[in-house]
Design a protein around this motif. Structure first.
Motif, PDB file in Angstrom:
ATOM      1  N   TRP A 234       1.787   7.058  10.676  1.00  0.00           N
ATOM      2  CA  TRP A 234       1.199   6.796   9.371  1.00  0.00           C
ATOM      3  C   TRP A 234      -0.323   6.679   9.453  1.00  0.00           C
ATOM      4  O   TRP A 234      -1.027   7.079   8.535  1.00  0.00           O
ATOM      5  CB  TRP A 234       1.768   5.488   8.818  1.00  0.00           C
ATOM      6  N   TYR A 235      -0.796   6.116  10.534  1.00  0.00           N
ATOM      7  CA  TYR A 235      -2.229   5.837  10.680  1.00  0.00           C
ATOM      8  C   TYR A 235      -2.720   6.395  12.017  1.00  0.00           C
ATOM      9  O   TYR A 235      -2.035   7.207  12.645  1.00  0.00           O
ATOM     10  CB  TYR A 235      -2.474   4.325  10.565  1.00  0.00           C
TER      11      TYR A 235
ATOM     12  N   LYS B 166      -5.334  -3.684  15.355  1.00  0.00           N
ATOM     13  CA  LYS B 166      -5.744  -2.294  15.141  1.00  0.00           C
ATOM     14  C   LYS B 166      -6.935  -2.244  14.190  1.00  0.00           C
ATOM     15  O   LYS B 166      -6.905  -2.855  13.119  1.00  0.00           O
ATOM     16  CB  LYS B 166      -4.596  -1.483  14.540  1.00  0.00           C
ATOM     17  N   ASN B 167      -7.919  -1.470  14.568  1.00  0.00           N
ATOM     18  CA  ASN B 167      -9.130  -1.365  13.752  1.00  0.00           C
ATOM     19  C   ASN B 167      -8.992  -0.231  12.735  1.00  0.00           C
ATOM     20  O   ASN B 167      -9.731   0.745  12.756  1.00  0.00           O
ATOM     21  CB  ASN B 167     -10.349  -1.155  14.638  1.00  0.00           C
ATOM     22  N   PHE B 168      -8.010  -0.356  11.869  1.00  0.00           N
ATOM     23  CA  PHE B 168      -7.875   0.566  10.749  1.00  0.00           C
ATOM     24  C   PHE B 168      -7.165  -0.166   9.617  1.00  0.00           C
ATOM     25  O   PHE B 168      -6.484  -1.169   9.843  1.00  0.00           O
ATOM     26  CB  PHE B 168      -7.134   1.855  11.124  1.00  0.00           C
ATOM     27  N   GLU B 169      -7.325   0.366   8.393  1.00  0.00           N
ATOM     28  CA  GLU B 169      -6.724  -0.292   7.250  1.00  0.00           C
ATOM     29  C   GLU B 169      -5.345   0.289   6.971  1.00  0.00           C
ATOM     30  O   GLU B 169      -5.079   1.467   7.233  1.00  0.00           O
ATOM     31  CB  GLU B 169      -7.617  -0.193   6.013  1.00  0.00           C
TER      32      GLU B 169
ATOM     33  N   LEU C 285      -5.297  -2.481   0.266  1.00  0.00           N
ATOM     34  CA  LEU C 285      -5.521  -2.103   1.660  1.00  0.00           C
ATOM     35  C   LEU C 285      -6.215  -3.210   2.434  1.00  0.00           C
ATOM     36  O   LEU C 285      -7.033  -3.957   1.881  1.00  0.00           O
ATOM     37  CB  LEU C 285      -6.372  -0.829   1.733  1.00  0.00           C
ATOM     38  N   VAL C 286      -5.915  -3.300   3.735  1.00  0.00           N
ATOM     39  CA  VAL C 286      -6.547  -4.307   4.580  1.00  0.00           C
ATOM     40  C   VAL C 286      -6.682  -3.762   5.995  1.00  0.00           C
ATOM     41  O   VAL C 286      -5.796  -3.079   6.500  1.00  0.00           O
ATOM     42  CB  VAL C 286      -5.735  -5.627   4.576  1.00  0.00           C
ATOM     43  N   ASN C 287      -7.818  -4.044   6.624  1.00  0.00           N
ATOM     44  CA  ASN C 287      -8.037  -3.691   8.030  1.00  0.00           C
ATOM     45  C   ASN C 287      -7.372  -4.760   8.887  1.00  0.00           C
ATOM     46  O   ASN C 287      -7.684  -5.946   8.774  1.00  0.00           O
ATOM     47  CB  ASN C 287      -9.526  -3.600   8.333  1.00  0.00           C
ATOM     48  N   LEU C 288      -6.448  -4.354   9.745  1.00  0.00           N
ATOM     49  CA  LEU C 288      -5.666  -5.314  10.513  1.00  0.00           C
ATOM     50  C   LEU C 288      -6.495  -6.101  11.520  1.00  0.00           C
ATOM     51  O   LEU C 288      -6.104  -7.208  11.908  1.00  0.00           O
ATOM     52  CB  LEU C 288      -4.521  -4.595  11.239  1.00  0.00           C
ATOM     53  N   ARG C 289      -7.628  -5.564  11.946  1.00  0.00           N
ATOM     54  CA  ARG C 289      -8.456  -6.288  12.917  1.00  0.00           C
ATOM     55  C   ARG C 289      -9.521  -7.118  12.234  1.00  0.00           C
ATOM     56  O   ARG C 289      -9.708  -8.297  12.560  1.00  0.00           O
ATOM     57  CB  ARG C 289      -9.114  -5.311  13.899  1.00  0.00           C
TER      58      ARG C 289
END
Length: 472
Positions: free
Chosen positions: A74-75, A114-117, A168-172
């Protein structure tokens, strides 16, 4: 002459009595244990064939593409969508070997730093819900630890001026974006965050999520319906079309299920008001069947005669409330749509029973099977069992390939679509299995299934002691 008429009348009445008794007997006839065992094994075999495709071509990734023998995420990196989503179904099926290998993968590879949303609601229903359910079913505390880590990383989405969460949210980093949203992405995480609060003893998850649910409810239209798109910062509706399809569906579902799971009286009040509005303005009971259409949230005028695969979820609300008359009428339409081409399209225009060009695909969605299962369990009428069996056979016939299962690009031509999303394992196969499983495997009166079909169980005092948020 008069005596002859009496004889004819008596004969007709006797025949009607015999016919009604035979119908009643047929309705309450039970499928044979032999057949149920055969189909239990067939559904397990289908699940395992799909799982083997994942193992062979996509191990450690989100999902499998069986035809090209590949995978997709997905990402930027995998979040193990299929392994987490599949676990609760493995548990119910008693697949101990697969559960063991699945747990080993999850605990060795699943990392949310993880550095992505991500799209918060999809991750909540699949991963947060899957981990919480796995913890309740299996008892391994590592599942709950992963769920808490994920919940903490996503909770910043609720920090908005209105309380309506961003998408949306950035997990890191916790950075949020997506200040326009739909009701489904506002409310269809309430079960997951509520369970996290109950299991960790920290009320913040439930309170923040419920705050958004109430904020949206308080902005409903004059009909009592909610619209399709809202600004999270201002609370202004950008799209006032109302329906029960994707984008709104689980908002309503979770009001009822949230009350059943947590006992919160405010959720009951919200659900009953929304249910009445849906039944008043969206039901379209006409010559082609009993459907749910689209209308404007303010004046209630019909805007669209489209009924989608996702809309089928509504029937579980009829069943859970004991409204069997509506449930059976609704189910007749669900099955009619499924059988138009031998397998379900994404949507129909029920005004002329045509399939729109943009809705000819089948994503292996579970909602029609879910509706059929609930109606079967509620009524005991064997015809719904037979409908569930026919739906499983459709998937076997049209979605099966040599090395797994896929979706369909076009239900009219049966052209294959080389992808298989995680909900095939979490939902579609689970509902198929439950038709034939022994009664002891699952009691849907003791569990509440989230919208991804992960079982949640109340393990606490249901007497509500929470704060009242404030409905308008």
């Amino acid at each position: 002459m008069k005596s002859n008429r009496y004889r004819v009348l008596a004969f007709v009445m006797i025949m009607l009595l015999i016919f009604s008794q035979s119908v009643t007997a047929k309705q309450h006839q039970k499928p044979s244990n032999k057949e149920k065992k055969e189909y239990q094994q067939r559904v397990k075999t289908a699940f395992l064939k799909g799982w083997d495709a994942y193992k062979n071509y996509a191990w450690g990734e989100d999902a499998v593409n069986p035809i090209k023998k590949g995978s997709h995420n997905w990402y930027q990196e995998s979040l193990l969508m299929t392994p987490v989503d599949a676990f609760s179904t493995m548990y119910l099926m008693g697949l101990k070997e697969q559960m063991k290998e699945d747990k080993a993968l999850i605990f060795s590879k699943l990392d949310f730093d993880k550095n992505f949303e991500v799209q918060q609601f999809e991750i909540a229903i699949r991963l947060l819900g899957g981990l919480i359910s796995a913890y309740q079913l299996d008892g391994d505390p590592r599942f709950l630890a992963l769920a808490k880590d994920l919940g903490d990383r996503m909770i910043p989405v609720f920090d908005t001026p209105t309380g309506i969460p961003y998408r949306l949210v950035n997990l890191r980093t916790g950075e949020i974006s997506g200040n326009g949203t739909n009701p489904c992405e506002v409310g269809s995480m309430l079960l997951e965050y509520g369970m996290l609060s109950k299991l960790t003893g920290d009320p913040k998850y439930y309170d923040l999520c419920k705050r958004g649910v109430v904020a949206l409810y308080n902005r409903r239209g004059t009909t009592g319906l909610v619209g399709s798109w809202i600004d999270c910062d201002t609370g202004e509706w950008k799209d006032t079309r109302a329906h029960i399809s994707g984008g709104i569906d689980a908002y309503y579902e979770y009001l009822l299920k949230g009350y059943l799971l947590f006992g919160d009286p405010e959720l009951k009040e919200m659900w009953e008001n929304c249910r009445d509005a849906v039944n008043k303005y969206l039901v379209d009971d006409g010559k082609n069947g009993y459907w749910m259409g689209w209308a404007d949230m303010n004046d209630g005028k019909r805007t669209f005669t489209r009924f989608g695969a996702l809309d089928c979820f509504w029937n579980l609300t009829n069943v859970l409330e004991g409204d069997h008359e509506r449930a059976e009428k609704f189910q007749a339409s669900v099955y009619k749509m499924w059988m138009m081409e031998g397998i379900e399209p994404e949507a129909v225009d029920y005004s002329d029973m045509s399939i729109p060009e943009d809705a000819k695909y089948y994503m292996a969605r579970p909602e029609a099977i879910e509706s059929t299962y609930y109606t079967w369990k509620a009524t005991g009428d064997i015809k719904y069992y037979q409908q569930g069996k026919a739906m499983f056979e459709s998937i076997e016939k049209f979605c099966q390939v040599d090395n797994g299962y896929v979706q369909l690009k076009d239900v009219t031509t049966k052209e294959k679509w080389d992808t298989l999303e995680s909900f095939f394992f979490a939902e579609t196969m689970k509902y198929c299995y439950l038709f034939f499983a022994p009664e002891k495997v699952f009691d849907f009166q003791k569990y509440v299934l989230n919208t991804e079909a992960h079982p949640f169980k109340n393990t606490w005092d249901k007497g509500w002691k929470g704060n009242q948020i404030g409905l308008k």
